[in-house]
Structure formats: structure tokens, C-alpha cells
Design a protein around this motif. Structure first.
Motif, PDB file in Angstrom:
ATOM      1  N   PHE A   4      93.645 -30.589 -11.909  1.00 38.98           N
ATOM      2  CA  PHE A   4      93.168 -29.614 -12.365  1.00 38.98           C
ATOM      3  C   PHE A   4      91.682 -30.347 -11.605  1.00 38.98           C
ATOM      4  O   PHE A   4      91.083 -29.827 -10.837  1.00 38.98           O
ATOM      5  CB  PHE A   4      92.857 -29.048 -13.006  1.00 38.98           C
ATOM      6  CG  PHE A   4      91.549 -28.008 -13.196  1.00 38.98           C
ATOM      7  CD1 PHE A   4      90.657 -28.405 -14.136  1.00 38.98           C
ATOM      8  CD2 PHE A   4      91.641 -27.445 -12.368  1.00 38.98           C
ATOM      9  CE1 PHE A   4      89.421 -27.623 -14.561  1.00 38.98           C
ATOM     10  CE2 PHE A   4      90.114 -26.222 -13.391  1.00 38.98           C
ATOM     11  CZ  PHE A   4      89.649 -26.608 -13.511  1.00 38.98           C
TER      12      PHE A   4
ATOM     13  N   GLU B  95      84.471 -13.863 -14.239  1.00 35.56           N
ATOM     14  CA  GLU B  95      85.520 -15.811 -14.124  1.00 35.56           C
ATOM     15  C   GLU B  95      85.980 -16.330 -14.822  1.00 35.56           C
ATOM     16  O   GLU B  95      84.923 -16.783 -15.230  1.00 35.56           O
ATOM     17  CB  GLU B  95      85.048 -17.020 -12.295  1.00 35.56           C
ATOM     18  CG  GLU B  95      86.520 -16.465 -11.927  1.00 35.56           C
ATOM     19  CD  GLU B  95      86.276 -17.347  -9.887  1.00 35.56           C
ATOM     20  OE1 GLU B  95      86.398 -16.979  -9.323  1.00 35.56           O
ATOM     21  OE2 GLU B  95      84.765 -17.880 -10.553  1.00 35.56           O
ATOM     22  N   THR B  96      86.999 -16.633 -15.493  1.00 34.62           N
ATOM     23  CA  THR B  96      87.234 -17.301 -16.323  1.00 34.62           C
ATOM     24  C   THR B  96      87.256 -18.806 -15.652  1.00 34.62           C
ATOM     25  O   THR B  96      88.084 -19.187 -14.414  1.00 34.62           O
ATOM     26  CB  THR B  96      88.785 -17.400 -17.153  1.00 34.62           C
ATOM     27  OG1 THR B  96      89.715 -16.835 -16.382  1.00 34.62           O
ATOM     28  CG2 THR B  96      88.648 -16.141 -17.662  1.00 34.62           C
ATOM     29  N   ALA B  97      86.870 -19.930 -16.549  1.00 35.03           N
ATOM     30  CA  ALA B  97      87.177 -21.142 -16.107  1.00 35.03           C
ATOM     31  C   ALA B  97      87.646 -22.158 -17.093  1.00 35.03           C
ATOM     32  O   ALA B  97      87.244 -21.636 -18.558  1.00 35.03           O
ATOM     33  CB  ALA B  97      85.341 -21.861 -15.346  1.00 35.03           C
ATOM     34  N   LEU B  98      87.865 -23.480 -17.011  1.00 41.09           N
ATOM     35  CA  LEU B  98      88.045 -23.889 -18.017  1.00 41.09           C
ATOM     36  C   LEU B  98      87.235 -25.392 -17.580  1.00 41.09           C
ATOM     37  O   LEU B  98      87.595 -26.026 -15.636  1.00 41.09           O
ATOM     38  CB  LEU B  98      89.594 -25.168 -17.036  1.00 41.09           C
ATOM     39  CG  LEU B  98      90.786 -25.586 -17.692  1.00 41.09           C
ATOM     40  CD1 LEU B  98      90.352 -24.789 -19.354  1.00 41.09           C
ATOM     41  CD2 LEU B  98      92.235 -25.265 -17.262  1.00 41.09           C
TER      42      LEU B  98
ATOM     43  N   PHE C   2      87.462 -23.504 -22.329  1.00 41.70           N
ATOM     44  CA  PHE C   2      88.555 -22.345 -21.631  1.00 41.70           C
ATOM     45  C   PHE C   2      87.359 -20.748 -21.751  1.00 41.70           C
ATOM     46  O   PHE C   2      87.171 -20.566 -22.514  1.00 41.70           O
ATOM     47  CB  PHE C   2      89.902 -21.982 -22.040  1.00 41.70           C
ATOM     48  CG  PHE C   2      89.920 -20.501 -20.728  1.00 41.70           C
ATOM     49  CD1 PHE C   2      90.496 -19.848 -21.032  1.00 41.70           C
ATOM     50  CD2 PHE C   2      90.207 -20.869 -19.306  1.00 41.70           C
ATOM     51  CE1 PHE C   2      91.804 -19.052 -20.448  1.00 41.70           C
ATOM     52  CE2 PHE C   2      90.652 -20.034 -18.529  1.00 41.70           C
ATOM     53  CZ  PHE C   2      91.691 -18.971 -18.939  1.00 41.70           C
TER      54      PHE C   2
ATOM     55  N   ILE D 270      80.006 -27.200 -12.378  1.00 41.23           N
ATOM     56  CA  ILE D 270      80.928 -26.935 -12.023  1.00 41.23           C
ATOM     57  C   ILE D 270      80.476 -25.629 -11.662  1.00 41.23           C
ATOM     58  O   ILE D 270      79.167 -24.873 -12.472  1.00 41.23           O
ATOM     59  CB  ILE D 270      82.497 -25.654 -13.467  1.00 41.23           C
ATOM     60  CG1 ILE D 270      83.520 -25.435 -12.474  1.00 41.23           C
ATOM     61  CG2 ILE D 270      81.358 -25.330 -14.288  1.00 41.23           C
ATOM     62  CD1 ILE D 270      84.360 -26.186 -14.021  1.00 41.23           C
ATOM     63  N   TYR D 271      80.679 -24.589 -10.685  1.00 40.59           N
ATOM     64  CA  TYR D 271      80.488 -23.796  -9.910  1.00 40.59           C
ATOM     65  C   TYR D 271      81.090 -22.125 -10.070  1.00 40.59           C
ATOM     66  O   TYR D 271      82.517 -22.488 -10.173  1.00 40.59           O
ATOM     67  CB  TYR D 271      79.750 -23.134  -8.616  1.00 40.59           C
ATOM     68  CG  TYR D 271      78.953 -24.672  -7.846  1.00 40.59           C
ATOM     69  CD1 TYR D 271      79.640 -26.184  -8.009  1.00 40.59           C
ATOM     70  CD2 TYR D 271      77.899 -24.775  -7.984  1.00 40.59           C
ATOM     71  CE1 TYR D 271      78.408 -27.043  -7.700  1.00 40.59           C
ATOM     72  CE2 TYR D 271      76.541 -25.235  -7.643  1.00 40.59           C
ATOM     73  CZ  TYR D 271      77.186 -26.546  -7.524  1.00 40.59           C
ATOM     74  OH  TYR D 271      76.003 -28.057  -7.456  1.00 40.59           O
ATOM     75  N   VAL D 272      80.028 -21.025 -10.851  1.00 39.90           N
ATOM     76  CA  VAL D 272      81.314 -20.550 -11.301  1.00 39.90           C
ATOM     77  C   VAL D 272      80.635 -19.265 -10.980  1.00 39.90           C
ATOM     78  O   VAL D 272      79.546 -18.998 -10.497  1.00 39.90           O
ATOM     79  CB  VAL D 272      81.520 -20.422 -13.115  1.00 39.90           C
ATOM     80  CG1 VAL D 272      82.338 -20.792 -13.295  1.00 39.90           C
ATOM     81  CG2 VAL D 272      80.517 -19.783 -13.942  1.00 39.90           C
TER      82      VAL D 272
ATOM     83  N   PHE E 275      83.636 -28.885  -6.984  1.00 39.76           N
ATOM     84  CA  PHE E 275      83.296 -28.622  -8.592  1.00 39.76           C
ATOM     85  C   PHE E 275      83.099 -26.744  -8.210  1.00 39.76           C
ATOM     86  O   PHE E 275      82.379 -26.029  -9.245  1.00 39.76           O
ATOM     87  CB  PHE E 275      81.929 -28.943  -9.104  1.00 39.76           C
ATOM     88  CG  PHE E 275      82.807 -30.572  -9.142  1.00 39.76           C
ATOM     89  CD1 PHE E 275      82.073 -31.140  -9.041  1.00 39.76           C
ATOM     90  CD2 PHE E 275      83.126 -31.039 -10.108  1.00 39.76           C
ATOM     91  CE1 PHE E 275      81.715 -32.520  -8.929  1.00 39.76           C
ATOM     92  CE2 PHE E 275      83.725 -32.181 -10.689  1.00 39.76           C
ATOM     93  CZ  PHE E 275      82.854 -33.468 -10.088  1.00 39.76           C
ATOM     94  N   GLU E 276      84.249 -26.791  -7.056  1.00 41.16           N
ATOM     95  CA  GLU E 276      83.691 -24.527  -7.982  1.00 41.16           C
ATOM     96  C   GLU E 276      85.108 -23.882  -8.199  1.00 41.16           C
ATOM     97  O   GLU E 276      86.288 -24.633  -8.154  1.00 41.16           O
ATOM     98  CB  GLU E 276      83.887 -24.582  -5.461  1.00 41.16           C
ATOM     99  CG  GLU E 276      82.369 -24.234  -5.324  1.00 41.16           C
ATOM    100  CD  GLU E 276      82.461 -23.483  -4.295  1.00 41.16           C
ATOM    101  OE1 GLU E 276      81.741 -23.145  -3.249  1.00 41.16           O
ATOM    102  OE2 GLU E 276      82.968 -22.620  -4.721  1.00 41.16           O
ATOM    103  N   ASN E 277      84.898 -23.444  -9.405  1.00 50.84           N
ATOM    104  CA  ASN E 277      85.916 -22.998 -10.190  1.00 50.84           C
ATOM    105  C   ASN E 277      86.828 -22.443  -9.410  1.00 50.84           C
ATOM    106  O   ASN E 277      88.427 -22.299  -9.071  1.00 50.84           O
ATOM    107  CB  ASN E 277      85.554 -22.033 -11.730  1.00 50.84           C
ATOM    108  CG  ASN E 277      87.009 -22.197 -11.949  1.00 50.84           C
ATOM    109  OD1 ASN E 277      87.089 -22.445 -12.945  1.00 50.84           O
ATOM    110  ND2 ASN E 277      85.871 -20.520 -12.337  1.00 50.84           N
TER     111      ASN E 277
ATOM    112  N   LYS F 294      83.083 -17.925 -24.897  1.00 54.23           N
ATOM    113  CA  LYS F 294      83.997 -18.925 -25.323  1.00 54.23           C
ATOM    114  C   LYS F 294      85.738 -18.404 -25.623  1.00 54.23           C
ATOM    115  O   LYS F 294      85.464 -18.137 -26.461  1.00 54.23           O
ATOM    116  CB  LYS F 294      83.943 -20.539 -26.220  1.00 54.23           C
ATOM    117  CG  LYS F 294      82.206 -20.996 -25.326  1.00 54.23           C
ATOM    118  CD  LYS F 294      82.229 -22.026 -26.232  1.00 54.23           C
ATOM    119  CE  LYS F 294      82.787 -22.373 -27.527  1.00 54.23           C
ATOM    120  NZ  LYS F 294      81.478 -20.994 -28.579  1.00 54.23           N
TER     121      LYS F 294
END
Lengths: 93, 270
Positions: free
Chosen positions: A37, B172-175, B229, B166-168, A46-48, B207
Motif C-alpha cells: 500500500f 471516500e474511505t482512506a487508510l 482508517f 494523502i489526497y482524499v 499519495f492519491e488515495n 474515524k
């Protein structure tokens, strides 16, 4: 500590996580998935959104090894990935 | 009407009530009909239920309108009114006491309610697990989430995030991962809390699972990955105050947990 901002400004109240805390992965059982990951993230700047498949695999690893409560992946926001997978399987057949 | 003639008319008109009707009532009903008004009853109480001219028994025209002669019926009325007033007063006082009691009882009752329904003091538009299932990512709003890690001075851990940002998108769920290493030779128990900047965005930062607020034990020289998460509520994109927010910083701080010392969790849960 009384500045002009202290009264009336909304302060931050931490909230406990919805599903509680992750048990620690003391034995590094899912470390491989984590490395995959992280590599994906670094490659995609770093694009989720592009690494969701890897994050799904990491969470599945955790669930298999009792490091996370088992839950259907739709509930964790991976509905689109599952739909894609089932579509791909459908097309294969 | 004949009997209620001139002789009576003067007196009755002076009394200002309906003379004819009263006479009719007195003659016809024979005392069984209800009086027109309590005042009337008081005034004419001395008379029997007939319009017979007993002028000498008539106490005379009333001196003033509002004065009620203390006849037996009037006294009864007075007592009745006093009793009614007392009842009303009792009810009002009881209601006031009830209100005060309710305001004291509200605190534990609300706590029970929160435990039962799991709201935990967060009155933000529900972010339950059903919401995660149905939420749609808002793809045109990219948010950069940066990570920060701190430790308390007395905790000798090496704690750092494994990615700087991190780009979210909302929905959208992200880890994300943090790494912690216990650089001492003794097992150490740490407990962490988090902070989200800007504060207003913190209410949209949900979270699902993390490593905060629970004691985490690290053995000597042990290094673990700590995942977080999370997701950003899709309503973030619709909040006008968040229109200019592109950067959210998530900051975790680890403290040493003193053995046996139970930290109060935020909100009323648990």
C-alpha cells in the motif's frame, strides 16, 4: 491565555472512533500488505483514490488474522471495488 | 308577569338583574332552577322561592354593587373560591418543583439515553456505519490531509507518520499509517489522542478505526504499524464555511499511560 479568540470560538472535541481501536499488529503479520500500500501511494503521489485496492487487501488481511472485527466490505466503503470485482467475474464467466 | 308588577319592578330594576326572568324562575321552578349568577343568589338569598311581597323581609337595596352580603350561600361561595385558589396554588407550586426536579434529573437521564442510543454527545448529522455504505464520493473536491505525530516528553517512543500527506475526496474511505518504536528496554504503555485542524473541519472528520484512546503496549525495542482508517463526511462539500478548506491536518499525540489510571473517554460512551 485569554486572547480575542478564546471566547465563542468552537474548540475541537475529539471523538472516539466509530469501530473502536485497531489491535496492534505485534507480529507484523500484515506488514507485506502495508508495504504494498505504501509503495502504491508513493508511486501515485499519495492519491488515495488510486490505491484503494491495496487498502482493501490490507484490511482483509487484518480481518483474517483476527486483528480487526470482520465486517462486510461494503460497510467500510469499498462497495465500488466489490461491484467491479463481481462484474469482472461475471464477464469472465 | 302580573304578580311581578309595579311593586317589584322598582326594586328589581334597581338591583340591575333580569327581574322578569328571576320572578319566573322563582315562581315556576320552585327553587329548583340554578341561579343566574352567584351574586344574584347572594342578593336574593333572603327571599323565599316566590315573588310574594315580603318587603319587610327584604334587606333593602344593596349599598354597593360589589359588596356581597355574608349570607350562608355567600359564605359557601367564599369558601369554595378559597378552596379553588388553594388547589390552583398547590398545582402551580407542584409544577414549579417538578420543573426544578426535572432539570436535576436531566443530567443522568441524558447520559443513560446517550449510552443506549450511542450518540456519545455528538449531535452531528449521523455518521453511522449505514452512512458509510451509501455515501458517494464527491470527486471534484480534493482535500489534502497531512499527518503530524507528537509524543509527550516523558514517553521515549519514536512515533512518526509513514506518509506526509494523502489526497482524499469527501465520501471516500482512506487508510493511513503511523509507526511507533519503543526505544527503551522496558515495556511501555501509551495512550494517544488526536486533533484536527481546522477545528470546524474536525466535525466532518470521521474515524472508522484507529489506535487512539486505548492503551497500546509496546515491548522493548518493538516497532509496530498503527493504521488509521477514516473518511471525510460528504456533507463537507456542501458546507459553505468549508468552501475554502483544502488542507486538513491530523495530529496524534502519545502520552504514557500510568498503570491503573483510567482516562475518561470523550463523550458519554463507554
Amino acid at each position: 491565555m485569554s486572547t480575542a479568540m478564546t471566547f465563542g470560538t468552537k474548540s475541537f472535541t475529539p471523538r472516539p472512533p466509530d469501530k473502536g481501536a485497531f489491535p496492534l499488529d505485534h507480529f507484523g503479520e500484515c506488514k507485506g500488505f502495508k508495504e504494498k500500500f505504501m509503495k502504491c501511494l508513493r508511486e501515485n503521489s499519495f492519491e488515495n483514490a488510486l490505491c484503494r485496492q491495496e487498502s482493501k487487501e490490507y484490511l482483509e488481511c487484518r480481518m483474517e488474522r483476527q486483528l480487526m472485527a470482520k465486517e462486510p466490505l461494503e460497510k467500510l466503503g469499498f462497495k465500488d471495488l466489490i461491484d467491479e470485482k463481481s462484474e469482472a467475474e461475471h464477464n469472465k464467466l | 308577569m302580573g304578580l311581578c308588577g309595579r311593586g317589584w319592578a322598582g326594586v328589581l330594576r334597581a338591583a340591575g338583574s333580569g327581574p322578569r326572568l328571576l320572578c319566573l324562575w322563582a315562581r315556576g321552578a320552585g327553587g329548583g332552577a340554578p341561579p343566574r349568577s352567584p351574586g344574584e343568589l347572594g342578593r336574593y338569598s333572603q327571599r323565599g322561592p316566590s315573588c310574594a311581597p315580603r318587603r319587610q323581609a327584604w334587606p333593602g337595596p344593596p349599598q354597593a354593587r360589589g359588596v356581597s352580603r355574608p349570607g350562608p350561600f355567600a359564605r359557601g361561595q367564599e369558601q369554595e373560591r378559597r378552596r379553588r385558589n388553594k388547589t390552583v396554588l398547590t398545582y402551580v407550586v407542584a409544577a414549579a418543583v417538578g420543573m426544578v426536579g426535572m432539570s436535576y434529573a436531566a443530567v443522568p437521564l441524558y447520559r443513560l439515553y446517550c449510552q443506549a442510543t450511542g450518540l456519545g454527545g455528538s449531535a452531528v448529522a449521523g455518521h453511522g456505519s449505514d452512512q458509510i455504505e451509501t455515501m458517494e464520493p464527491v470527486k471534484d473536491r480534493i482535500i489534502k490531509v497531512t499527518f503530524n505525530a507528537d509524543v509527550h516528553a516523558s514517553l521515549h517512543w519514536n512515533f512518526r507518520p509513514q506518509q506526509t500527506e494523502i489526497y482524499v475526496v469527501p465520501g471516500e474511505t482512506a487508510l493511513a499509517f503511523y509507526k511507533a518504536k519503543n526505544s527503551t528496554d522496558k515495556p511501555v504503555i501509551g495512550i494517544s489522542t488526536y486533533n484536527v485542524v481546522p477545528f470546524e473541519a474536525g466535525q466532518y472528520f470521521n474515524k472508522i478505526q484507529c489506535f487512539c484512546f486505548e492503551e497500546q503496549r509496546l515491548n522493548p525495542q518493538e516497532e509496530v504499524d498503527m493504521p488509521v482508517f477514516f473518511f471525510i463526511d460528504p456533507e463537507f462539500a456542501e458546507d459553505p464555511r468549508m468552501a475554502k478548506v483544502d488542507l486538513i491536518t491530523l495530529s496524534y499525540t502519545f502520552f504514557e499511560a500510568k498503570g491503573g489510571h483510567k482516562l475518561p473517554l470523550p463523550g458519554y460512551q463507554k
